[in-house]
Design a protein around this motif. Structure first.
Motif, short mmCIF file in Angstrom:
data_model
loop_
_atom_site.label_atom_id
_atom_site.label_comp_id
_atom_site.label_asym_id
_atom_site.label_seq_id
_atom_site.Cartn_x
_atom_site.Cartn_y
_atom_site.Cartn_z
N LYS A 1 -28.81 15.66 50.87
CA LYS A 1 -29.02 16.68 51.92
C LYS A 1 -27.68 17.23 52.40
CE LYS A 1 -33.49 15.26 53.56
NZ LYS A 1 -33.91 13.96 53.03
N VAL A 2 -27.70 18.47 52.82
CA VAL A 2 -26.51 19.08 53.43
C VAL A 2 -26.76 19.09 54.93
CG1 VAL A 2 -25.13 21.17 53.62
CG2 VAL A 2 -26.03 20.47 51.39
N VAL A 3 -25.83 18.50 55.68
CA VAL A 3 -26.04 18.38 57.13
C VAL A 3 -24.84 18.97 57.88
CG1 VAL A 3 -27.51 16.33 56.92
CG2 VAL A 3 -25.05 16.03 57.16
N THR A 4 -25.12 19.49 59.05
CA THR A 4 -24.02 20.00 59.89
C THR A 4 -24.27 19.58 61.34
OG1 THR A 4 -25.17 22.09 59.43
CG2 THR A 4 -22.87 22.02 58.89
N PRO A 5 -24.21 18.27 61.60
CA PRO A 5 -24.45 17.83 62.98
C PRO A 5 -23.23 18.10 63.86
CG PRO A 5 -23.85 15.97 61.62
CD PRO A 5 -23.90 17.17 60.70
N GLU A 6 -23.43 17.90 65.16
CA GLU A 6 -22.29 17.98 66.09
C GLU A 6 -21.33 16.83 65.81
OE1 GLU A 6 -21.99 20.19 68.60
OE2 GLU A 6 -23.91 21.18 68.32
N ILE A 7 -21.89 15.65 65.56
CA ILE A 7 -21.05 14.47 65.33
C ILE A 7 -21.56 13.71 64.09
CG2 ILE A 7 -20.22 12.28 66.29
CD1 ILE A 7 -20.68 13.43 69.09
N TYR A 8 -20.67 13.45 63.18
CA TYR A 8 -21.02 12.68 61.97
C TYR A 8 -20.16 11.43 61.96
CZ TYR A 8 -22.13 11.76 57.07
OH TYR A 8 -22.59 11.19 55.89
N ILE A 9 -20.79 10.27 62.00
CA ILE A 9 -20.04 9.01 62.02
C ILE A 9 -20.22 8.34 60.65
CG2 ILE A 9 -19.65 6.83 63.25
CD1 ILE A 9 -21.07 8.04 65.69
N ALA A 10 -19.15 8.34 59.86
CA ALA A 10 -19.21 7.78 58.50
C ALA A 10 -18.73 6.34 58.54
CB ALA A 10 -18.32 8.61 57.59
N SER B 1 -19.02 17.94 55.26
CA SER B 1 -17.69 18.32 55.74
C SER B 1 -17.73 19.45 56.77
CB SER B 1 -16.78 18.71 54.57
OG SER B 1 -17.34 19.80 53.89
N GLN B 2 -18.89 20.16 56.88
CA GLN B 2 -18.99 21.22 57.90
C GLN B 2 -19.44 20.68 59.25
OE1 GLN B 2 -17.95 24.34 57.14
NE2 GLN B 2 -17.40 23.29 55.26
N SER B 3 -19.60 19.36 59.37
CA SER B 3 -19.98 18.76 60.66
C SER B 3 -18.91 19.10 61.70
CB SER B 3 -20.06 17.23 60.54
OG SER B 3 -20.94 16.88 59.50
N ARG B 4 -19.32 19.28 62.97
CA ARG B 4 -18.34 19.73 63.97
C ARG B 4 -17.26 18.68 64.21
NH1 ARG B 4 -22.68 22.78 65.76
NH2 ARG B 4 -22.38 24.63 64.49
N ILE B 5 -17.70 17.41 64.43
CA ILE B 5 -16.72 16.33 64.64
C ILE B 5 -17.07 15.20 63.66
CG2 ILE B 5 -15.90 14.57 66.26
CD1 ILE B 5 -16.58 16.55 68.52
N ILE B 6 -16.05 14.79 62.91
CA ILE B 6 -16.28 13.70 61.95
C ILE B 6 -15.49 12.47 62.42
CG2 ILE B 6 -15.94 12.94 59.55
CD1 ILE B 6 -16.19 15.95 58.76
N ILE B 7 -16.20 11.36 62.53
CA ILE B 7 -15.57 10.10 62.92
C ILE B 7 -15.74 9.15 61.72
CG2 ILE B 7 -15.61 8.16 64.56
CD1 ILE B 7 -17.03 10.14 66.55
N ALA B 8 -14.64 8.60 61.26
CA ALA B 8 -14.73 7.70 60.10
C ALA B 8 -14.35 6.29 60.51
CB ALA B 8 -13.81 8.19 58.99
N ILE B 9 -15.16 5.35 60.04
CA ILE B 9 -14.84 3.92 60.26
C ILE B 9 -14.72 3.31 58.87
CG2 ILE B 9 -15.62 1.74 61.28
CD1 ILE B 9 -17.51 3.52 63.09
N ASN B 10 -13.53 2.85 58.54
CA ASN B 10 -13.32 2.30 57.20
C ASN B 10 -12.19 1.28 57.29
OD1 ASN B 10 -12.54 2.04 54.34
ND2 ASN B 10 -13.94 3.77 54.06
N LYS B 11 -12.34 0.19 56.53
CA LYS B 11 -11.28 -0.84 56.65
C LYS B 11 -10.06 -0.50 55.79
CE LYS B 11 -13.26 -4.19 53.46
NZ LYS B 11 -13.87 -5.49 53.32
N ASP B 12 -10.21 0.52 54.92
CA ASP B 12 -9.07 0.93 54.07
C ASP B 12 -8.39 2.15 54.69
OD1 ASP B 12 -7.35 1.83 52.18
OD2 ASP B 12 -8.88 2.27 50.66
N PRO B 13 -7.15 1.99 55.19
CA PRO B 13 -6.49 3.14 55.85
C PRO B 13 -6.23 4.30 54.89
CG PRO B 13 -4.99 1.25 55.67
CD PRO B 13 -6.32 0.77 55.21
N GLU B 14 -6.27 4.03 53.57
CA GLU B 14 -6.02 5.08 52.57
C GLU B 14 -7.31 5.79 52.15
OE1 GLU B 14 -2.93 5.80 51.61
OE2 GLU B 14 -2.24 4.20 52.94
N ALA B 15 -8.44 5.40 52.71
CA ALA B 15 -9.72 6.00 52.26
C ALA B 15 -9.68 7.52 52.47
CB ALA B 15 -10.89 5.38 53.03
#
Ligand code: FAD
Length: 325
Positions: A260-269, A283-297
């Motif tokens: 699916k293609v989504v464009t939410p206000e906030i996308y928490i990956a 990638s067109q989401s308004r605000i993207i928040i990423a949580i990942n243990k690899d700082p190079e992700a």
């Protein structure tokens, strides 16, 4: 010269879908004073939907109400719409870029020999001069397109146009028009039953907040903290293909090039690496928040906010804090 625009209204679970109100806003954006904007509702037992829709600024609503239209069937829906389109002769038809809209719009355009543009994310200008913006190459580029002549059929990407505000005066009864429909004696296919694979309260493509899990969630149970966070935020749960392929969740949740293609206000990956095919869907989401243990992700390259850490520690903490708010 005035124009006629028609919105094909979508509904689900007895409610008009948000994207219909956005498609109506898109039509209003390009319309001039004196233009006529109507809507058509197809399905069965449509009275309550008609009364919901009658609160919005429309010239009239056409109802094609028949038990044979209870479930979406392209052949039946196109057959039901063509006589109405022949009599209304709309200059342009707008609907959502949803599973239904993606299927129905080209079928109608082919019948009407109309121009068609899918997945429009914004508009400039008015009437025949309108310019439509679309994302192409999986969101890596944008194109601006203009129709050369009427009629047009346009699908709009959910969550990209503001939903139209209700009007101060509702429609009169005589502006809700029942359209005669005689089902064909035979259809090539019949929808016998629709079995839902997801039970989420919020539709993924229309959600304002999405909490999405990748292979980093590690198991089906690993999605539970994400579901809790989504519940607290009133959002929906999505997933990467990595998570789907690993059997942690249903493919109905997949976001990306083949999902699916989504464009939410906030996308928490959460636990998503950020492969280009995943970015194509979010990638067109308004605000993207990423949580990942690899700082190079790579997901951090598109993220507005990044948290380097273990999602199983970070997500419950976020849930706890948002619960307090
Ligand atoms: P991975 O790449 O394995 O990343 C997992 C991430 O989780 C890693 O960054 C890791 O650091 C992190 N992590 C692990 N444990 C934790 C933890 N405890 N806390 C925090 N972080 C953690 N993919 C899509 O998503 N959607 C598509 O539509 C899509 N279509 C595709 C179409 C084609 C033709 C092809 C070839 C591929 C497609 N893919 C799609 C697949 C895509 O290339 C990637 O393989 C996929 O997105 C990877 O999923 P992932 O990020 O969940 O997994």
């Amino acid at each position: 010269m005035s124009h006629t625009y028609l919105i094909i209204a979508e509904h689900r679970d007895g409610k008009i879908r948000q994207v219909t109100l956005e498609a109506l806003q898109a039509a209003r954006t390009i319309s001039h004073d004196g233009d006529r904007i109507s809507a058509v509702l197809l399905g069965s037992e449509l009275d309550s939907l008609a009364s919901q829709l009658s609160g919005y600024p429309l010239s009239e609503i056409h109802l094609i109400d028949h038990d044979g239209l209870r479930h979406y069937n392209p052949e039946a829906y196109v057959g039901a719409l063509i006589p109405l389109l022949d009599s209304l002769r709309p200059d342009a038809i707008f609907t959502g870029h949803t599973a239904l809209g993606r299927d129905l719009a080209p079928a109608i355009a082919a019948q009407l020999r109309a121009g068609q543009l899918s997945d429009v994310i914004s508009l400039e200008g008015n009437g025949e001069g309108a310019i439509f913006n679309r994302a192409i190459y999986a969101g890596k580029a944008f194109e601006k397109k203009q129709f050369q002549s009427f009629p047009w059929v346009v699908t709009v990407r959910p969550n990209n146009f503001p939903a139209i505000e209700p009007s101060s005066s509702g429609l009169q009864n005589d502006q809700i028009i029942k359209v005669e429909y005689t089902p064909p004696t035979s259809l090539h296919t019949l929808v016998k039953e629709v079995v839902r694979k997801t039970t989420g309260k919020v539709d993924l493509t229309e959600a304002k907040i999405i909490v999405s899990g990748g292979r980093g969630v590690k198991s089906e149970d690993g999605f539970k903290p994400l579901e809790e966070l989504a519940n607290v935020l009133g959002g929906a749960v999505g997933a990467s293909r990595g998570a789907c392929d690993s059997g942690y969740c249903n493919y109905a949740l997949q976001i990306g090039q083949t999902g699916k293609v989504v464009t939410p206000e906030i996308y928490i990956a959460c636990g998503i690496s950020g492969a280009i095919q995943h970015l194509a869907g979010m990638s067109q989401s308004r605000i993207i928040i990423a949580i990942n243990k690899d700082p190079e992700a790579p997901i951090f390259k598109v993220a507005d906010y990044g948290i380097v850490g273990d999602l199983f520690e970070v997500v419950p903490l976020l849930t706890q804090e948002f619960r307090k708010a």
